[in-house]
Structures are given as C-alpha cells and as structure tokens.
Design an enzyme around this catalytic site. Structure first.
Site, PDB file in Angstrom:
ATOM      1  N   HIS A 135      62.862  49.989  35.504  1.00  0.00           N
ATOM      2  CA  HIS A 135      62.997  49.216  36.727  1.00  0.00           C
ATOM      3  C   HIS A 135      62.383  49.886  37.954  1.00  0.00           C
ATOM      4  O   HIS A 135      61.999  49.236  38.917  1.00  0.00           O
ATOM      5  CB  HIS A 135      64.502  49.003  36.953  1.00  0.00           C
ATOM      6  CG  HIS A 135      64.839  48.253  38.174  1.00  0.00           C
ATOM      7  ND1 HIS A 135      64.416  46.964  38.385  1.00  0.00           N
ATOM      8  CD2 HIS A 135      65.552  48.592  39.270  1.00  0.00           C
ATOM      9  CE1 HIS A 135      64.876  46.551  39.552  1.00  0.00           C
ATOM     10  NE2 HIS A 135      65.548  47.521  40.127  1.00  0.00           N
ATOM     11  N   ALA A 137      55.478  49.262  51.981  1.00  0.00           N
ATOM     12  CA  ALA A 137      55.033  50.507  52.595  1.00  0.00           C
ATOM     13  C   ALA A 137      53.639  50.353  53.204  1.00  0.00           C
ATOM     14  O   ALA A 137      53.414  50.720  54.362  1.00  0.00           O
ATOM     15  CB  ALA A 137      55.050  51.635  51.561  1.00  0.00           C
ATOM     16  N   LEU A 186      63.556  49.457  49.352  1.00  0.00           N
ATOM     17  CA  LEU A 186      62.995  48.646  50.441  1.00  0.00           C
ATOM     18  C   LEU A 186      63.121  49.424  51.743  1.00  0.00           C
ATOM     19  O   LEU A 186      62.215  49.470  52.565  1.00  0.00           O
ATOM     20  CB  LEU A 186      63.735  47.310  50.541  1.00  0.00           C
ATOM     21  CG  LEU A 186      63.763  46.470  49.257  1.00  0.00           C
ATOM     22  CD1 LEU A 186      64.479  45.137  49.504  1.00  0.00           C
ATOM     23  CD2 LEU A 186      62.348  46.184  48.769  1.00  0.00           C
ATOM     24  N   ARG A 213      75.103  52.663  36.093  1.00  0.00           N
ATOM     25  CA  ARG A 213      73.881  52.153  35.470  1.00  0.00           C
ATOM     26  C   ARG A 213      73.394  52.976  34.285  1.00  0.00           C
ATOM     27  O   ARG A 213      73.108  52.438  33.224  1.00  0.00           O
ATOM     28  CB  ARG A 213      72.737  52.153  36.487  1.00  0.00           C
ATOM     29  CG  ARG A 213      72.701  50.944  37.367  1.00  0.00           C
ATOM     30  CD  ARG A 213      71.449  50.969  38.232  1.00  0.00           C
ATOM     31  NE  ARG A 213      71.524  49.886  39.226  1.00  0.00           N
ATOM     32  CZ  ARG A 213      70.581  49.618  40.115  1.00  0.00           C
ATOM     33  NH1 ARG A 213      69.492  50.338  40.154  1.00  0.00           N
ATOM     34  NH2 ARG A 213      70.731  48.628  40.963  1.00  0.00           N
TER      35      ARG A 213
END
Ligand SMILES: Cc1cc2nc3c(=O)[nH]c(=O)nc-3n(C[C@H](O)[C@H](O)[C@H](O)COP(=O)(O)OP(=O)(O)OC[C@H]3O[C@@H](n4cnc5c(N)ncnc54)[C@H](O)[C@@H]3O)c2cc1C
Ligand code: FES
Lengths: 256, 638
Positions: free
Chosen positions: B403, B45, B443, B332
């Site tokens: 994470h 970023a 991303l 997840r």
C-alpha cells in the site's frame, strides 16, 4: 465466456484509423474490462503485433484517465462507473464488443484509444482556481461554510475530468465539465471574489478550444461516471450572463 | 561521502523556526526569476512545490507521465489528512501529533523532520481551505474531523472518501494558475529517464516525450523529484498501475543514496486477487474491522464451501483467538501477517485460496442491516461492484496488499539528497515515516514538503551554490541523452518471447513471497538469487513490439520493470541486513513470544542509505537515528 472485440486502431493523429477484430477467449466474468484488454494485448504482443494503446492509471474510477467508448457508450454500459470499473459480467457470452476512443474535435486521437484532453487543462488554467498564493491563509475555521453549500460544492468538485461528457454529447460540448468547476467555486465563499471573471475566462477558453454548444439533451449527465448534475450548467449560464454585464476580466494569460 | 543530515541545533520545538529565520540564506526576489527549477512529478508533493515556487518568482518546469497533472496517484487517497488543529478540544497539539508519528514509525524516523511536519500540518489545512477544498463540515459550518489508527485524538480532516482527490485538485488548480500566468511550463505525457550531474551537482534531466518518443534535455539550477513510491515492485498493489520508481532509481544510479528500501507497508483490508489476470488491488477502508469479524474455516476441506453453511464451531476467528484484547482491531501489520499465516496453512478462502472472511452477520443481527448500511454502505457497494457479491448476505473476502513505501531517496533536513541540487519530496523520500506510516500522514507530508518546506530550503542551496546553470549542449547532457536512447534501443531489440507484463508478474511474486509480510534470512537469500536470474532472462527474452517514435506503452513499462529488478534486489538486501523487526519490516527470526516485532535499537537505530555501485554490491552508509528529546520505547497498542 468468449467475446469478440472490434477495436479502433489508429497509428497516430494523422494516420487514418480502422476497426480490427480480436477474440478474447475464456474470459472470467469477474475480470475488469481493462484486465480483459491486458490479456488480449499480451496475446497480440506474443504474436508480434502492436498492442492496443489505451489510457488508464488508478483503475478505481478516480483519476479520470481511462477513456473508452464501449458499444457506443462512453465508459460502457453501466451507470455511474468509469471504463476501469466496468466488469466483463456486464457483457454476454459470444457478444461482439465495439471499443472506440472518445470522439470530439477538441480531443484529437493520439493513438488507438488514446486521445489528447489538453483542452480541459487549458480551460482550468484560464480561470478554474482561487487566486491565493501559499502562505498567509487565515485559520481554516475563520470562515464557516454551511454544510449544505459545502456538500453541493463537493458534488460538483467530484468531477474527474475524464471527458465522457464531451464524448457523449452530439455537439461535443464541454458545458458539464466547465460548469462543474464553475459551480464548485461559485458555491463557496472562497470563490466569490473572482466568481464572474472566472466564469467568463473559462467559457471564453472553452469556445476557443472548439467545443460545441449545449442543446440541453443531458447526454452528458447520463454518461458521467460521477453523476455530475446538469443543473450546474444552468448555474454557469446565469453566472456567465452576470459576468457579461460586469465586464471584469481575468488578467492576461500567456496562452500556455 | 559522509552523511550530513544538517539537523539544525537548538531545542526540538524551535529548530524549524530558527532554521527558517536565522540559518538559511534567502534568494533576493529580483534574482528568483533567474533560477530555473525542474520539478518532476505533479502529485501532492510536486504540484504544491511547483505552484509555490512559481508564486515566489522562480521559473519552473514541471513534468508528469499522465496526460494531465491532475491525475497523479495522490488522487486515489481516501481516508484523510492529519493536522494538529485541536479543533475538537480533545487535547491535540503539535507535540502529540509529533509523538504519535514518531511512535507510529516505530522509532526509526528522524526526530527533527517529524517535528517540523507536525508544526506545518496546521498551515496545510488553512491553505487548502483558502483554495476552496471542500472538506467535510458540521452543521455549524466548521470543519469536521474523524479518528484514525495510531491516535487517541480526532485530528483527521477529510472530504468524503475522496480526500486525496480534493487535495490534489486544489494543488492542481494552484499549479494551473501559474501555468496560465506563464510561470510554470507543464510537460504532461513526459517521462524523466535520467538526471544529469555536473561537478557533483544535479543540473538537469533527460526526458522522453511519451507521444513522439523524442528524447530531450532540460537544464536547471536545481532538480526536484516528487515521483511517488515504489510499491509496484510487487506488481500487485493498491497503487495506480503506472506508479513506478524509474525517476528515483535512475537518480540513485547517478549517485543519490536510496534509504531504507525494506520499509514497506501492507494494508490488511484489500479485496483479494481473483485470478492470474489481476492488475491491481483495491483498498477497503480499515474501519470495516470495527464491526466485521475475521475468520477462516478450521478445516481445510471446508474452504471451498459456502461460508454460510459452515457451523460456528468449525470457524476459526483467529484474530480474536490470538489477540483476545484487541481482537479484530489488532494493528495493521499483525492482522496482515496473521492472515498470511492461515492462508499458508491452506485454510484461505476464495478461488485462489488467498483470502479470509470478514463477516458482518453478527453486526447485522445486533444492529440491523440498516445501521450497518449507514456505516459502511458505500464500501459494501464498492465491494459489490468489484466482486459482484452482496456482503450483507455473504461474508466479504479480504487479503492484505502492498500500500505504501516508507523508504526512498535519502535527504537531509533541507530535503536535499546527497547530490547537491537534487531535492526529493513526498513519498519519494525517506525521512518522515520511519519504519511504518500512520494513516492520513502521507498526504500531510506531501503537502508539507511542497507548500511549506521546499520553498524555504531550496533558497539556501541556490543562494550559496557557485555552480551556475549549464547549457543543454554540454557534453554531459549529450552523453545522458545517448545513454537513454541506447537503453531504449536495447529494450526494443531484445527480440525474445515473453512480454513485460509476464516478467513483472513473476518479479512481483518473488517479492511478495520472500520480501512481503514476513521475511526470513533464507527467503531473502533465495530472492537475491532469483531476481538477478530473472533479470538476466528479461534482458534476453523480452518481447516488445512497435518502435520508439510513437506511443508505446509496453516500451514505457519495460523501462520501469527493468528498474524494478534492481530496486527489488536492493530492497531484499536491505531487509536481509536489517536483522530486527520494526514497523513494516518483519523478520520472522526477530519476534517476541506473542509474535510482536522485536526491535534492536542497539544495533539498528540507523537509516540505511545505500550507494549504487554499478552492478556490484551496493555500499551501505549509516545515518544514526539520534533522539534528542524522545525516548525510544517498545511500541505497544495493547
Ligand atoms: C489506495 C490508497 C489510499 C491512500 N489513502 C491515504 C490517506 O487516506 N491518507 C494519506 O495520508 N495517505 C494515503 N495514501 C498514500 C498517499 O496517497 C501517497 O503516499 C501520496 O499521495 C503520494 O504523493 P506524492 O506526491 O509523493 O506522489 P504521487 O501522487 O504518486 O505522484 C507522483 C508524480 O510523479 C510523476 N512521475 C513519477 N515518475 C515520473 C517520471 N519518471 N517522469 C515524470 N513524472 C514522473 C507522476 O506522473 C505523478 O505526477 C493512500 C495510498 C493509496 C494507494
Ligand atoms: S483508470 Fe483512473 S478512472 Fe479509470
């Protein structure tokens, strides 16, 4: 297991340095080398002394920040791994492990095991890029690239910029680092328009920074945690020779 | 202060283009060089923003704490980046990427932001390819794609297992070009320790040079924070060791609202903790669950045994048992919580008892070792490197780990916080992922913010604000410098007995136990007592050696952990107040019969933006999550 450490201690760039000995007791062989250093540092701190400064961040071999010479080898005894991926099972119980910073004239020691690798950034700033500003890029699939070329470019682009190649070289040469970037871009169509001015600008900056010359011993390749191939150096030398003939320079930079 | 998200009017699909062309003011090209912009952070970023703003003609200063802008945490991302290119002709579109991301975020993300993200995703790939990013290609020379969780199309672009590295190097090179041209001044090994606010506008920062210890002020027309996530409040995580929340937290203390801190993501397949000394957790790709079977022993007494010696009937393949339709590929959050549950029952494996087996023996019998090696060889190698175990021969051990953090500083549609002039990009803001982030979208968001959003939206602020650029000899700067210096002195003079690392570990344990995979009212209340108590102890019993005017890594960490204590409390408070389960936030009290998250849209369809209240209970401001075109539904992947 128990190990002895002989660690390079140096307060700052100007101060003289010396080895100091520490003991690491009850080390679990599954600890990483840096975790062992964390434990030792904790003990040093509790005793009221200053812990050993060392660079690290990702601790998984990708950021290129860690930079120790362990028992004379940059990033330690194992092949194709960085210091942070070195585990204590690679050492013997009772062993004395010597830990030093990466040593090279263009990498001054800042403290203990921490060195200044700003020279690498300045080499990239001199020309290690494709001059495309944001916006206006054509559709990504407008420019097919052969898989073979693209894979080769990737192999070179995998460099993590750690500087182990320089530390391993008896001449302190940065040829492996510079050639990896030169190759990454020279192998791709996007890199062609600036191919020769790029190599010239980067090599000139490399020389300005005081890196040594390459005498083809390939110690760099052996020390590289990403197994960057020394064949990149040959490619760079060829491109550099062409660049000298073409005499096409990068625009002046501010020398930042 | 009321929250104005400044979402432009009009149909969803036209909001961004109309905003760009009609609604936001532009800065005249000749005037751009009169504006100084401070960019803190050089990850995806920050680097993309700094480079692009400099290309446009702004004067940029960029800061990072690593020794080079190339080393930001973004470098470690493995899997890939999403973009709605529809190169596969499999029916992908901006609308589909938008829908997947909104659903993935469990209907807690801001609709207009997510739509914009999906729109610009395609430009990102074009830009990166033009820079020379070596994405994976097919033999025909065109770009390759893979599939990722939460999507039924193949839209993830990747560069082997190093997508983050290659994207960051691309942005780093663009940034380096601008540094070489003198348009950006880069400050590596420099840590931002405060934001300076003048007349309510962010107009500067105070930094510490991490080599000399020098405290310095930088004045600017706008400040951009692109400083990453706060997952290290848990101590152990898949983040880089140095990742921290000091920049966002100190901005929060200066008035910027912190939104949705309780939205944290836990990844189910990481290499488990092996001992007290552990410093970080390594992610193993989720793709392993395609062929691996997850189990623990049925009986506690078997946990110490060699897993190969445990008979089939004594194994509990708990995911297959509990979720017969999804089995080992359960989502997840579900897989993570199920692993915790069996370990809490005392059936965990490995030295610490916090691990479950991921067993490939069936796959090896069925497909042969060669095929398994072709699919996952690099992961098996990585596992071997870390654990020294051969997963072809003995089951892997895995355990969930922190994470990613979806929460962050509150921003409006222009990515500006409630403090005018303070912009927040990338993982540091809160707006695009709602309560849960889909793989390969962080991303995308970092680069969207930096390359394609901020270059437009910052102009609107600069063109309309009346606040000029102050000088750093202004008294507010001096005061901020003194505060920072006093804070450092206070830490150095504590003279206690315990190290920073020791405190960080203990804080991490509290966070993980009470605000980790499953949260309860009682647990969170307990954490809200234990954390401040530990913080008090930290203030009295911290031991630091060395001084300020030198490289002092423990001092750096002490400042960061000091902030984590406060952030940890806000996270727990946010989790306590949010009496529902959604995405990464799971409150055990709010679940369906089969253990799924139970959302409560009536009461909790809002973003919680917290205002700092100097040590007292923070004040909650709610931004209603209003969907103009999407229908809120129960997230189901069955
Ligand atoms: C192991 C792993 C794998 C991942 N894989 C993927 C993936 O496959 N796909 C995907 O989309 N996402 C993935 N993610 C998530 C993604 O990598 C991150 O969310 C993203 O890269 C964050 O980028 P950023 O630019 O916001 O921040 P970062 O990359 O964290 O950068 C932060 C920057 O701010 C600077 N900084 C911070 N504080 C200060 C301060 N006080 N002063 C000065 N500078 C400061 C740092 O130096 C750094 O330059 C993964 C994450 C992890 C942990
Ligand atoms: S710490 Fe990142 S490569 Fe070693």
């Amino acid at each position: 297991m128990n190990v002895k450490l002989k660690v390079w201690r140096q307060k700052n760039t100007q101060a003289p340095g010396e080895f100091k000995e520490y003991e690491a007791k009850d080390v679990n062989p599954n600890m990483s080398f840096l975790e062992m250093m964390d434990v030792v540092n904790n003990e040093i701190t509790v005793k009221g002394e200053e812990p050993v400064a060392f660079d690290h961040d990702c601790r998984e071999g990708i950021c290129g920040m860690c930079s120790c010479v362990i028992n004379g080898e940059p990033h330690g005894p194992e092949y194709k791994v960085a210091t942070c991926q070195t585990y204590m099972r690679s050492f013997q119980d009772g062993e004395t492990i010597t830990v030093e910073p990466f040593r090279a004239k263009p990498f001054p020691v800042l403290r203990d095991l921490v060195v200044d690798r700003g020279a690498f950034d300045r080499i990239i700033q001199a020309g290690g890029f494709v001059s495309v500003s944001t916006g206006g890029a054509p559709d990504a699939n407008a420019l097919p690239v052969s898989k073979q070329k693209s894979d080769l470019a990737f192999d070179a682009a995998a460099c993590i910029g750690c500087g182990a190649c320089v530390a391993a070289c008896k001449n302190g040469s940065a040829m492996l680092f510079v050639s990896a970037k030169v190759s990454h871009l020279a192998l791709l169509p996007q890199g062609q328009p600036e191919r020769y001015r790029r190599v010239k600008a980067m090599v000139d900056q490399m020389d300005k920074e005081g890196f040594g010359s390459c005498t083809n011993t390939y110690a760099c390749e052996a020390a590289c945690p990403k197994a960057i191939s020394a064949s990149n150096i040959a490619r760079m030398n060829r491109d550099y020779a062409v660049a000298l003939l073409l005499n096409d320079d990068m625009p002046e930079t501010s020398g930042e | 202060m009321s929250l104005n998200s400044k979402i432009p009017p009009g149909p969803l699909a036209q909001k961004w283009s109309r905003h760009k062309s009609d609604l936001i003011k532009l800065v005249n090209p000749a005037n751009k060089r009169k504006f100084d912009i401070l960019v803190v952070g050089s990850g995806l970023a920050g680097a993309s923003a700094a480079a692009t703003l400099a290309e446009l003609g702004y004067k940029v200063k960029c800061f990072c704490f690593q020794d080079s802008s190339r080393r930001a945490h973004s470098i470690a991302a493995q899997g890939g980046i999403n973009a709605a290119k529809n190169y596969r002709n499999d029916g992908d579109s901006v609308t589909r990427l938008f829908n997947d991301t909104i659903k993935g975020g469990d209907f807690r993300a801001r609709e207009a932001n997510v739509h914009r993200l999906a729109e610009v995703s395609v430009n990102i790939i074009d830009q990166c390819v033009a820079q020379g990013v070596p994405f994976a290609r097919e033999y025909g020379g065109l770009l390759d794609n893979r599939s990722f969780g939460g999507a039924q199309v193949s839209r993830t672009f990747y560069a082997r297992g190093q997508t983050g590295q290659q994207l960051l190097i691309g942005a780093y090179q663009a940034l380096s070009r601008q540094i070489g041209l003198g348009n950006v001044k880069m400050f590596p090994r420099t840590e931002m320790l405060d934001v300076v606010v003048l007349n309510g506008h962010a107009k500067g920062i105070v930094t510490r040079d991490l080599v000399s210890g020098k405290i310095e002020s930088h004045a600017g027309d706008a400040v951009i924070l692109a400083t990453g996530g706060y997952g290290n409040v848990y101590n152990l995580s898949t983040y880089a060791r140095g990742s921290n929340a000091t920049a966002t937290w100190r901005a929060h203390r200066k008035g910027a609202y912190f939104a949705n801190p309780c939205y944290t993501q836990i990844h189910p397949t990481c290499i488990p903790v092996s001992g007290e000394y552990q410093s970080k957790l390594t992610l193993m790709s989720e793709s392993l669950r395609n062929d691996g079977r997850v189990w623990v022993p049925k009986k506690k007494e078997d946990c110490g045994k060699d897993p190969r010696s445990i008979a089939e009937e004594d194994r509990d393949y708990y995911l297959e048992r509990k979720y017969p339709s999804y089995g080992n590929l359960a989502p997840r959050d579900i897989s993570s919580r199920a692993a915790k549950q069996v370990c809490d029952e005392g059936r965990g494996v490995g030295e610490t008892g916090l691990g479950v087996y991921l067993d490939f023996s069936d796959a090896i019998n069925r497909l042969g070792q060669k095929v398994v090696a072709q699919r996952y060889g690099n992961l098996f190698d990585m596992y071997h490197e870390i654990t020294h175990e051969n997963a072809y021969d003995i089951p892997m051990r895995i355990y969930p780990a922190i994470h990613y953090t979806m929460g962050g500083l509150w921003v409006d549609y222009n990515l500006m916080s409630n403090l005018p002039g303070l912009f927040v990009l990338g993982e540091a803001n809160f707006s695009d992922h709602g309560a849960n982030r889909l793989g390969a979208s962080a991303l995308m968001q970092g680069l969207a913010d930096g390359y394609f959003v901020i270059p437009y939206t910052i102009g609107d602020y600069l063109a309309t604000t009346k606040e000029g650029k102050p000088k750093t000899d202004n008294s507010e700067f001096k005061k901020a410098e003194t505060d920072v210096a006093d804070g450092i002195k206070r830490l150095l003079n504590t003279n206690g007995k315990r190290t920073v690392a020791d405190f960080h570990k203990q804080l991490g344990k509290i966070m993980w136990d009470y605000a980790g995979m499953a949260r309860t009212k009682e647990g969170l209340q307990k954490a809200l007592q234990e954390i401040p108590a530990l913080h008090e102890e930290f203030k009295k019993d911290l031991k630091l050696t060395g001084g300020n005017e030198e490289i002092n890594q423990s001092l750096e960490n002490a400042g960061r952990v000091d902030d984590f204590f406060e952030l940890g409390q806000l996270l727990c408070l946010d989790a306590l107040v949010r009496e529902e389960s959604c995405g990464g936030h799971f409150r055990s009290e709010y679940q369906t019969e089969d253990g799924e998250a139970l959302r409560n849209d009536e009461q909790f369809a809002y973003a919680a933006a917290w205002q700092y209240n100097s040590g007292k209970t923070p004040e909650l401001h709610k931004e209603a999550i209003v969907y103009e075109e999407t229908k809120m539904a129960t997230r189901s992947y069955k």
